[in-house]
Design a protein around this motif. Structure first.
Motif, PDB file in Angstrom:
ATOM      1  N   ALA A 123       0.822  -1.561   0.405  1.00  0.00           N
ATOM      2  CA  ALA A 123       0.321  -0.062  -0.442  1.00  0.00           C
ATOM      3  C   ALA A 123       0.024   1.392  -0.009  1.00  0.00           C
ATOM      4  O   ALA A 123       1.917   1.480   0.637  1.00  0.00           O
ATOM      5  N   LYS A 124       0.270   2.540  -1.181  1.00  0.00           N
ATOM      6  CA  LYS A 124       1.074   3.888  -0.993  1.00  0.00           C
ATOM      7  C   LYS A 124       0.730   4.379  -0.116  1.00  0.00           C
ATOM      8  O   LYS A 124      -1.213   5.078  -0.820  1.00  0.00           O
ATOM      9  N   ILE A 125       0.378   4.688   1.263  1.00  0.00           N
ATOM     10  CA  ILE A 125      -0.523   6.429   1.348  1.00  0.00           C
ATOM     11  C   ILE A 125       0.197   7.130   2.271  1.00  0.00           C
ATOM     12  O   ILE A 125       1.914   7.466   2.848  1.00  0.00           O
ATOM     13  N   ALA A 126       0.033   8.364   1.631  1.00  0.00           N
ATOM     14  CA  ALA A 126       1.023   9.614   1.333  1.00  0.00           C
ATOM     15  C   ALA A 126      -0.091  10.982   1.169  1.00  0.00           C
ATOM     16  O   ALA A 126      -1.433  10.947   0.709  1.00  0.00           O
ATOM     17  N   VAL A 146      -5.364  20.768  -1.261  1.00  0.00           N
ATOM     18  CA  VAL A 146      -4.747  19.436  -1.306  1.00  0.00           C
ATOM     19  C   VAL A 146      -3.662  19.273  -2.537  1.00  0.00           C
ATOM     20  O   VAL A 146      -3.937  19.534  -3.373  1.00  0.00           O
ATOM     21  N   VAL A 147      -2.499  19.272  -2.394  1.00  0.00           N
ATOM     22  CA  VAL A 147      -0.904  18.838  -2.582  1.00  0.00           C
ATOM     23  C   VAL A 147      -0.729  17.258  -3.334  1.00  0.00           C
ATOM     24  O   VAL A 147      -0.887  16.655  -4.417  1.00  0.00           O
ATOM     25  N   THR A 148      -1.091  16.448  -2.239  1.00  0.00           N
ATOM     26  CA  THR A 148      -0.199  14.976  -2.787  1.00  0.00           C
ATOM     27  C   THR A 148      -1.796  14.102  -1.927  1.00  0.00           C
ATOM     28  O   THR A 148      -2.238  14.707  -0.283  1.00  0.00           O
ATOM     29  N   ASN A 149      -2.497  12.966  -2.042  1.00  0.00           N
ATOM     30  CA  ASN A 149      -3.430  12.365  -1.571  1.00  0.00           C
ATOM     31  C   ASN A 149      -3.355  11.208  -1.972  1.00  0.00           C
ATOM     32  O   ASN A 149      -3.847  10.310  -2.802  1.00  0.00           O
ATOM     33  N   LEU A 150      -2.394  10.148  -1.774  1.00  0.00           N
ATOM     34  CA  LEU A 150      -2.111   8.601  -2.493  1.00  0.00           C
ATOM     35  C   LEU A 150      -2.816   7.630  -1.654  1.00  0.00           C
ATOM     36  O   LEU A 150      -3.013   8.010   0.176  1.00  0.00           O
ATOM     37  N   GLY A 151      -4.034   7.355  -2.190  1.00  0.00           N
ATOM     38  CA  GLY A 151      -5.345   6.357  -1.596  1.00  0.00           C
ATOM     39  C   GLY A 151      -6.185   7.101  -0.628  1.00  0.00           C
ATOM     40  O   GLY A 151      -7.195   5.779  -0.737  1.00  0.00           O
ATOM     41  N   ASN A 152      -5.621   8.700  -1.496  1.00  0.00           N
ATOM     42  CA  ASN A 152      -7.229   9.218  -0.748  1.00  0.00           C
ATOM     43  C   ASN A 152      -7.603   8.836   0.632  1.00  0.00           C
ATOM     44  O   ASN A 152      -9.119   9.287   0.884  1.00  0.00           O
ATOM     45  N   HIS A 153      -7.192   8.482   1.319  1.00  0.00           N
ATOM     46  CA  HIS A 153      -7.465   8.690   3.043  1.00  0.00           C
ATOM     47  C   HIS A 153      -7.454  10.018   3.194  1.00  0.00           C
ATOM     48  O   HIS A 153      -8.391   9.616   4.850  1.00  0.00           O
ATOM     49  N   TYR A 154      -6.949  11.309   2.920  1.00  0.00           N
ATOM     50  CA  TYR A 154      -7.412  12.365   3.536  1.00  0.00           C
ATOM     51  C   TYR A 154      -8.435  13.361   2.749  1.00  0.00           C
ATOM     52  O   TYR A 154      -8.981  12.960   1.807  1.00  0.00           O
ATOM     53  N   ASP A 155      -9.767  13.358   4.083  1.00  0.00           N
ATOM     54  CA  ASP A 155     -10.584  14.469   3.453  1.00  0.00           C
ATOM     55  C   ASP A 155     -10.581  16.087   3.714  1.00  0.00           C
ATOM     56  O   ASP A 155     -10.758  16.305   5.092  1.00  0.00           O
ATOM     57  N   PRO A 156     -10.818  16.486   2.059  1.00  0.00           N
ATOM     58  CA  PRO A 156     -10.476  18.275   2.599  1.00  0.00           C
ATOM     59  C   PRO A 156     -11.416  18.641   3.075  1.00  0.00           C
ATOM     60  O   PRO A 156     -11.770  20.104   3.837  1.00  0.00           O
ATOM     61  N   THR A 157     -13.072  18.058   3.289  1.00  0.00           N
ATOM     62  CA  THR A 157     -13.641  18.818   4.290  1.00  0.00           C
ATOM     63  C   THR A 157     -13.921  18.592   5.584  1.00  0.00           C
ATOM     64  O   THR A 157     -14.411  19.433   5.631  1.00  0.00           O
ATOM     65  N   GLY A 159     -11.150  17.981   7.009  1.00  0.00           N
ATOM     66  CA  GLY A 159      -9.572  18.144   7.692  1.00  0.00           C
ATOM     67  C   GLY A 159      -9.092  16.532   7.993  1.00  0.00           C
ATOM     68  O   GLY A 159      -8.382  16.247   9.476  1.00  0.00           O
ATOM     69  N   LYS A 160      -9.232  15.654   7.976  1.00  0.00           N
ATOM     70  CA  LYS A 160      -9.374  14.592   8.853  1.00  0.00           C
ATOM     71  C   LYS A 160      -8.648  13.292   8.107  1.00  0.00           C
ATOM     72  O   LYS A 160      -9.528  13.175   6.740  1.00  0.00           O
ATOM     73  N   PHE A 161      -7.990  12.692   8.388  1.00  0.00           N
ATOM     74  CA  PHE A 161      -7.591  11.894   7.556  1.00  0.00           C
ATOM     75  C   PHE A 161      -7.649  10.376   8.680  1.00  0.00           C
ATOM     76  O   PHE A 161      -7.926  10.084   9.642  1.00  0.00           O
ATOM     77  N   THR A 162      -8.440   9.267   7.317  1.00  0.00           N
ATOM     78  CA  THR A 162      -9.061   8.483   8.012  1.00  0.00           C
ATOM     79  C   THR A 162      -8.303   6.798   8.054  1.00  0.00           C
ATOM     80  O   THR A 162      -8.024   6.883   6.466  1.00  0.00           O
ATOM     81  N   CYS A 163      -7.486   6.221   8.509  1.00  0.00           N
ATOM     82  CA  CYS A 163      -7.059   5.185   8.129  1.00  0.00           C
ATOM     83  C   CYS A 163      -7.886   4.047   7.588  1.00  0.00           C
ATOM     84  O   CYS A 163      -8.650   3.263   8.372  1.00  0.00           O
ATOM     85  N   GLN A 164      -7.090   3.317   6.540  1.00  0.00           N
ATOM     86  CA  GLN A 164      -8.192   1.911   5.918  1.00  0.00           C
ATOM     87  C   GLN A 164      -6.684   1.115   6.151  1.00  0.00           C
ATOM     88  O   GLN A 164      -7.277  -0.243   5.574  1.00  0.00           O
ATOM     89  N   SER A 246       0.560  16.712   6.611  1.00  0.00           N
ATOM     90  CA  SER A 246       0.896  15.526   5.846  1.00  0.00           C
ATOM     91  C   SER A 246       1.024  14.815   6.984  1.00  0.00           C
ATOM     92  O   SER A 246       1.375  14.912   8.033  1.00  0.00           O
ATOM     93  N   GLY A 247       1.206  13.948   6.168  1.00  0.00           N
ATOM     94  CA  GLY A 247       1.435  11.905   6.570  1.00  0.00           C
ATOM     95  C   GLY A 247       2.038  11.328   5.616  1.00  0.00           C
ATOM     96  O   GLY A 247       1.164  10.800   4.619  1.00  0.00           O
ATOM     97  N   PHE A 248       1.946   9.859   6.162  1.00  0.00           N
ATOM     98  CA  PHE A 248       2.406   8.938   5.472  1.00  0.00           C
ATOM     99  C   PHE A 248       2.562   7.531   6.165  1.00  0.00           C
ATOM    100  O   PHE A 248       2.493   7.028   7.130  1.00  0.00           O
TER     101      PHE A 248
END
Length: 253
Positions: A123-126, A146-157, A159-164, A246-248
């Motif tokens: 998995a590539k998540i960042a 949003v600049v980078t959102n690999l995996g689309n786990h961050y929701d800009p509406t 402001g939360k990152f949800t782990c999958q 940011s996160g990954f």
């Protein structure tokens, strides 16, 4: 006779043109020797006379016993380093090292034809996002640039990152305080509503200051990560990205 000698001696002395040296011999005999003094010699003539005297001959004796050894002298300065020596033989084989971290999953296909390695193991998540609009008070910062959102786990509406994909994640944030009124700003990184990192920016005779921090967390599927204000004003930067989040994924479970 004696009287005649007494009278004749003074007459002889007066009539003599040269000085005389007299030596009395006994009581009746007198010897008159003319005395001619030698003029004084110069220092050079004396040295020449001395050099003309042959030096005495010396007889060489037997060799004496060796003398006692002298004391060691002071230590001299270090010499110039010599050239490198030849390369030595290979050393013994070292001990076996520790096992490394587990590698990523393979590409074996499931019964449905899906690629489990590409879903979990590989998995590539960042993500990397910026804050366009200002925020204040006690609210979740919605980083909407949003600049980078690999995996689309961050929701800009939200402001939360949800782990999958559960595993170890790294997160960092930098929030620019909008000051000028003597207030401070606090920004917390939260996991499911619990603070996991905090930062503060203070308005000390300046208009802007940064609140920054970073964390490494283990997340399970469904966990949420976000940045929340705990008072103060966060500066939006339009597209300048003064405030970022940011996160990954480091290692999946």
């Amino acid at each position: 006779m004696v009287l005649a000698l007494i009278i004749a001696i003074p007459l002889l002395v007066q009539t003599s043109k040269t000085d005389a040296h007299y030596e009395m011999m006994g009581t009746c005999r007198m010897i008159c020797d003319p005395y001619s003094p030698k003029p004084s010699a110069t220092a050079l003539e004396v040295m020449q006379d001395l050099s003309a005297i042959p030096s005495p001959s010396f007889v060489t004796g037997n060799k004496g016993e060796p003398g006692r050894p002298g004391k060691p002298g002071p230590r001299g300065p270090p010499g110039v380093p010599g050239p490198p020596g030849p390369r030595g033989p290979p050393g013994d084989r070292g001990d076996t090292g520790k096992n490394g971290y587990p590698g990523l999953g393979g590409t074996a296909r499931s019964e449905t034809g899906e690629d489990p390695g590409s879903i979990i193991g590989g998995a590539k998540i960042a993500f990397y996002v910026g804050l366009k609009n200002p925020h204040e008070g006690y609210e979740v910062l919605r980083f909407d640039d949003v600049v980078t959102n690999l995996g689309n786990h961050y929701d800009p509406t939200t402001g939360k990152f949800t782990c999958q994909v559960s595993g170890i994640y790294y997160f960092t944030y930098h929030v620019l305080m909008r000051g000028g009124d003597g207030t401070s700003m606090w920004a917390d990184l939260c996991k499911n509503g619990q603070v996991r990192a905090s930062a503060i920016a203070q308005d000390a005779d300046q208009n802007y200051d940064y609140a920054s921090n970073s964390v490494v967390l283990h997340l399970d599927s469904g966990d949420e990560i976000y940045v929340k204000l705990d008072g103060g004003k966060a500066h939006g930067g339009n597209n300048n990205k003064y405030s970022t989040f940011s996160g990954f994924l480091l290692y999946p479970d």
